[in-house]
Structure formats: C-alpha cells, structure tokens
Design a protein around this motif. Structure first.
Motif: not given
Ligand code: GAL
Length: 664
Positions: A267-283, A303-305
């Motif tokens: 899983s690699y959500p985009d740290p620049a995407d404000p919706a990332a925590p939500v998409f992360g949770a959905m995943t 770990t980072s980028a």
C-alpha cells in the motif's frame, strides 16, 4: 508471535561487507521479519540450470543468527535475461502486438508454459534447499501478480484463452450465445477463430472483454497455484502468501484470498493527497474482509516518499506511524516496508527505505527505530478481530463491466464506492466489504453501489437479505446486467425492482467528473433534488427516469426535464427495507440519509460525535485513536493507553498522534 516488522531485504544489491551491519541495524530497530530474494532469480540462476545458493545460505544464516525470521520469496517475479534470450516466446505482448522486453521486470507471459516450467524448477530448488532452514517463517510467492503485465495478448495467450473458453462453455455455440455474437456479424464457427481482444476497429464485444479479464486473472492465479503446490508438498506447515495490491482492478481478490494462507497487501497512499487516510482505511477494510476478517499483514509500504509519482511527497513526520497504526487497527498483524536499505542504483534509488541513503542520523531512521521498538509491546493485538455492522458490496465483474467503453456514461466504479465509503468513514463507522453472493445476515446495513453485474444468485442474495429484516441501499446502475452482460430478464434491477419498489425507465447520466481524482474536488455537473427529510441538495454523476411503484419517495429531482421524478426512495419489503438512490447525492445528503438509516438499524459509532481528522477503530479489547490532523486534539474517550501506560478520562493527541486504549 510478535507483530511482524521489517521489509523487503535485497542483500544481493550490496557487497557482503554490508550484510553484518544490516543485521545489527535490524536488531536495533527490532526488525523481526525480512522478505528475502524477491528479485534474485538472475543471481540465483545466472545461466540456465546453473544455480548458486551459497550467497543466500550466508544471508539466511546471518539473519537467523540475528534473530530475524525470513519471509522467503520464490524469486519468480522478474525472469533473468537469459530466459527470454533462449525462449523469446516467454515475452508478453500488449494489445497492439508490441513485445515487452527485458530491462525492467515482470516481462513474462502468464500463460507461457516455458515461463511456468522454469519458475517451477526454481521454486523446487528453493524449497529443497531452504524448506528446513530454521529462519524460514513463511513463503512469499512471486510479487504483486499482474502489477505491470496483467493481460497478455500474444499467441500463447490466445491459445490458452481458447482452451479456457472451451472448458468454460463446452461448445462454440455456447460461446456465441453467451457473448451475443448475433450482433455485428461476430458469430464464431470454431474456437480457432477466437483471439484475445487485441486492438480492433471499434468497440470490442463486451462479453469477450469481460471473459478475457476473467481469464487473465485466472492465468495469474494458475501461476500462483503451480508454485504453491510445490511449496506445500515440500513444507506443509509453512504458511504461504503472495502480496496483493488493495483495490487492484485486474485481479479478483475474492478468488485469490481463498488460495493464500493469510492475506498480505502492499500500500502506497500519496502523502500529498488529503483523502489518503480515508482511501487507506477503505483499502484496509477490503483487505481484512477478503478472508472473512482473518488478520492480515501489510507486506509493503514506504517509510517516506516513493519514486513513481510525477512528484513524490515524503511522509510528514509521524505519518508513517499513524498510517501503520491504521493498518493494525483495521486488522493487520504485521507492518513491513519496501525496502530495507535504500538502493544506490537502479530505477528505485529515489524510493525511501528503512535505512536511507543518508544513514541512521536521519529522521526516517529515528522514526523506524522508535516505531519498531514500540511494536514489541503490542503482542496482545495479534489475532484479535475487528467487527463491522455495515457492509459494502464490492464486485470485480462490475468494476470490469462498468468501466468498459460503449456504456451510458464513463463511471469510475472505485470513485463511486469511495464516495459512499467516505461518508461512512466520516460518520465513524467501520465497514466490511462483501462479494455480491457473500453472507449478509450479520450486517445491520448493506450498501450496494453501482453493482452493475448481478447474476441471479447475487440478486436473490440481496433481495433475501432485505426481506429477511436487513436494510439494503442500492444505487444507480445496479443489477442491470447478468454474468454475460446481457440486460437482466424482466428489465433493469430484475427481482430487486420489487424489493425496492421502483422501476428504472431510462438513464440520464450527468457528465463524468475527473475519474482520476479520488477526492473529486473538481467542479462537476450536478442536478438539484429535494425531499422533506433531506432538504435541498445536489446530485452528481447520474440521474434517471425512475418510477416508484410501492416505494415512498424521499427526494425528487427538481427543475429540468426530470422535474418531479423520484431520486431517492425507500420501500418496505418483508421485515426489512430497501432504499434506491438514482444519483450520487452530495456529501451532506449522503450523510443525512445514512445517519437516519444507521440510527434506525441501531448502529452507533464509538465516538458519538465523530471529530474530523480523528479515526477511531475498535479491534478486540483495544480502541485505536488516530490523529491524522496537524492539530492537537482532545478526544472524549478514556481508558489506559497501552503505549504510554497512562489512564485518563479523555485522550489528548498531538498532531499525527496515536493512542491505543485498553477496554479490559
Ligand atoms: C511495489 C513492488 C516493490 C517496489 C515498490 C515501490 O509495487 O512490489 O518491488 O517496486 O512497489 O513502491
């Protein structure tokens, strides 16, 4: 068993002198699991039939001596250049007939008997050599099946596709019937006339496309099964997995999850995407659901980028930890990374690692070390379950079908599902995902967004759930087509028309939003609706000419040609209820609608009044409270925080802070 912590370890990219330091640093960070050899085929078998395991023996022995368990990869994800030099037919072809050459990775046709034969031999050798190695904890088959080459259109694939069709349909007449080849003079007289859906002059046969999607996913699964059979025979007690990719369109993970001993996910959500925590949770919720709630392992994250977006934002300080705890809260028993030591050459040298280019005097290493140490105190989480009272129906056939060309509108299936998920997330409700024919009885509320492909069993499952006392929400473009993409007998919605008390007469789609944007922040065409309980609101994506037969109309379209036509309805069916939603209501209206339905169903979030940016999830006896925001937040939940040992009546969380409250 501890919470697994570690990552992909590629010592073959480094001189042997570095290996001892690796183990020492792993110990410092409390790494307890290393995924070894994912891309080592060319090093293990540098010429056909010449195997060199000496270096790998040393690596495994060193890890073992250092107390690090091994997730041993089968190394079949990236064939060595000699293989395609000697057997060029293993190279895959795109839809346009372009061969994909060596020089990167995954350049193999999944149907190639030659690839499968050489892969099997390698796996046999690995299992013979390391089946009894004391460091061996689990097998990691291949890597992210299909991530680069999910569909191959070469002649070998064409032959395999024909065989697959013969097995599935038995006769060419049955193929003709299923694919509806009476259309556009497509009738086949023998299997030899059938090809994969290579580039063609106009719209391909929809059912040929869908069957090719199904076939392609199956071929990858056959590669996995072949390797698994060898490993299982050699080491019946060692668990076997392959790393999934969350919402990955080409592979139907409902099928795959049945074949792994435990689910693991990258899983690699985009740290620049404000919706990332939500998409992360959905995943995470999908991944947990794939195997009925069984704990899973996050096999890879950064770990980072990362290095493969146009612009690669690093994770904010603390974000790696909050996102990792999100996984644990939602069912993970392990958190691993790609990769241990950041590469100094090759295409991933700018991808972060646990040991950065700049060494251990860095904030990334310090976060790694302190998080790894913290995880050693979390053994009690292992094996515990997350329970959800709400489910979303998720279906790969519908995903494949809805996004084909020549449809009423371009709809992003994932975006539609995400919007409904997001509202539930904002309301503080944990969601399970279920396949269309999955058991639904345990859920108080079930949402079926755009379940376009609905064979009889799926329609019956949903209808029975509602009439048996469930609360079912169905949105536009659901139950339109059967498993062969033929319009349902009896018209749109099939038997669900009675469940929902509506008839869909005609579609009136709105223009599509930016399909790429998960957050869909771009202005999109909308349509006005209003209803007595929902007030005035907007719908996007869709509208349609909907008639209520027995349903009560909760909101109707206003203005324009649809003026007065129902937009949202509810209907009593047996001892339950069904809602039909003919547009994508705006966030406020979705929230009002779902709040009412959840209240009626007796589903309450842990936090009575959810706080934006704060995620609260119960797992077993623990309540995870995660602050995704950049502010210090006080959360009215008390208990003993097992991370700090402090007991309090409420919890104050610093930016990106986490508390794990014990309820026992
Ligand atoms: C994954 C892959 C890893 C690495 C990583 C980079 O898709 O499995 O090998 O390439 O991406 O983000």
């Amino acid at each position: 068993m501890p919470v697994w912590f570690g990552g992909d370890y590629n010592p073959d990219q480094w001189p042997e002198e570095v290996w001892d330091e690796d183990v020492t640093l792993m110990q410092r960070a409390n790494v307890n699991l290393a995924t070894v050899g994912v891309f080592s085929w060319a090093r293990i078998e540098s010429r056909e039939g010449e195997f060199d395991f000496a270096w790998l023996d040393v690596v495994l022995d060193k890890l073992h001596a250092g107390g690090v368990r091994v997730d041993l990869a089968t190394a079949t994800a990236s064939p060595p250049p000699w293989l395609s030099q000697a057997y060029p037919e293993v190279l895959p072809k795109t839809q346009d007939g372009v061969r994909l050459w060596p020089g990167s990775r995954q350049q193999y046709c999944p149907s190639s008997p030659v690839y499968r034969r050489f892969a099997a031999r390698l796996v046999g050798k690995l299992s013979e050599r390391y089946g009894d190695h004391p460091a061996l904890e689990m097998w990691h088959i291949n890597n992210e099946y299909g991530c680069h080459v999910s569909h191959c259109y070469c002649d070998v694939s064409a032959a395999a596709f024909r065989t697959w069709l013969e097995t599935k349909y038995g006769s060419i007449d049955a193929v003709n019937a299923a694919w509806g080849t009476a259309f556009w003079s497509q009738r086949y007289s023998e299997f030899a006339e059938i090809y994969p859906p290579r580039s063609m002059p106009s719209f391909p046969s929809p059912t040929q496309l869908l069957d090719f999607d199904r076939f392609s996913a199956q071929e990858l699964l056959e590669c996995y099964r072949a390797e698994r059979a060898i490993l299982r025979a050699a080491t019946p007690d060692i668990p076997i997995t392959t790393n999934f990719m969350g919402f990955f369109k080409p592979t139907n993970y409902w099928e795959w999850a049945k074949e792994v001993d435990f689910v693991s996910d990258d899983s690699y959500p985009d740290p620049a995407d404000p919706a990332a925590p939500v998409f992360g949770a959905m995943t995470r919720d999908l991944v947990r659901s794939l195997k009925g709630g069984q704990p899973w392992v996050l096999m890879e994250q950064a770990t980072s980028a990362v290095n493969w977006r146009a612009r690669n934002a690093p994770k904010l300080p603390g974000q790696m930890r909050t996102w990792s705890y999100q996984c644990i809260a939602r069912g993970a028993d392990g958190v691993l990374y790609f990769q241990w030591r950041q590469s100094v050459s090759g295409a991933e040298k700018f991808h972060s690692g646990l040991v950065p280019h700049m060494g251990t005097d860095t904030r990334v290493w310090r976060e790694v070390e302190s998080f790894g140490t913290e995880l050693t105190t979390l053994d009690q989480v292992i094996g515990s379950r997350v329970s959800a009272h709400v489910a979303i129906v998720f279906d790969w056939d519908s995903w494949w079908a809805v996004e084909q060309a020549a449809m009423p509108a371009q709809i992003s299936y994932l975006h539609t599902v995400f919007e409904w998920y997001r509202t539930l997330y904002d309301l503080g409700v944990v969601v399970d995902f279920v396949p269309p024919t999955g058991a639904l009885d345990q859920y108080a509320v079930v949402v079926a967004p755009t379940l376009q492909v609905a064979p009889d069993e799926a329609v019956t499952n949903l209808a029975d759930y509602a009439s048996g006392g469930g609360r079912l929400i169905v949105t536009y473009q659901s139950a339109i087509l059967d498993e062969n993409l033929r319009v349902l007998d009896g018209g749109y919605l099939g038997r669900l028309a009675d469940t929902l008390g509506v008839r869909v007469e005609e579609f009136a789609p709105l223009a599509a939003p930016d399909l790429a944007a998960m957050g869909a922040t771009a202005p999109v065409p909308s349509i006005q609706l209003s209803g007595s309980t929902l007030g005035a609101f907007e719908g996007t994506e869709w509208s349609e000419y909907l008639r209520a037969t027995t349903a009560e109309v909760l909101a109707a379209f206003i203005g324009g040609p649809l003026d007065g036509w129902p937009g949202i309805t509810s209907n009593t069916t047996g001892s339950g209820k069904g809602w039909y939603v003919a547009t994508l209501p705006d966030a406020g209206a979705r929230s009002s609608l779902l709040t009412g339905i959840l209240a009626e169903a007796g589903v309450a979030p842990v936090l009575a009044h959810p706080i934006p940016g704060i995620e609260v999830v119960e797992r077993g006896e623990l309540t995870f409270v995660i602050n995704h925001s950049g502010e210090t937040v006080s959360v009215p939940l008390g208990g003993r925080d097992i991370l700090t040992g402090v007991t309090a009546d409420s919890t104050s969380l610093e930016p990106k802070g986490v508390a794990i409250l014990s309820r026992s």
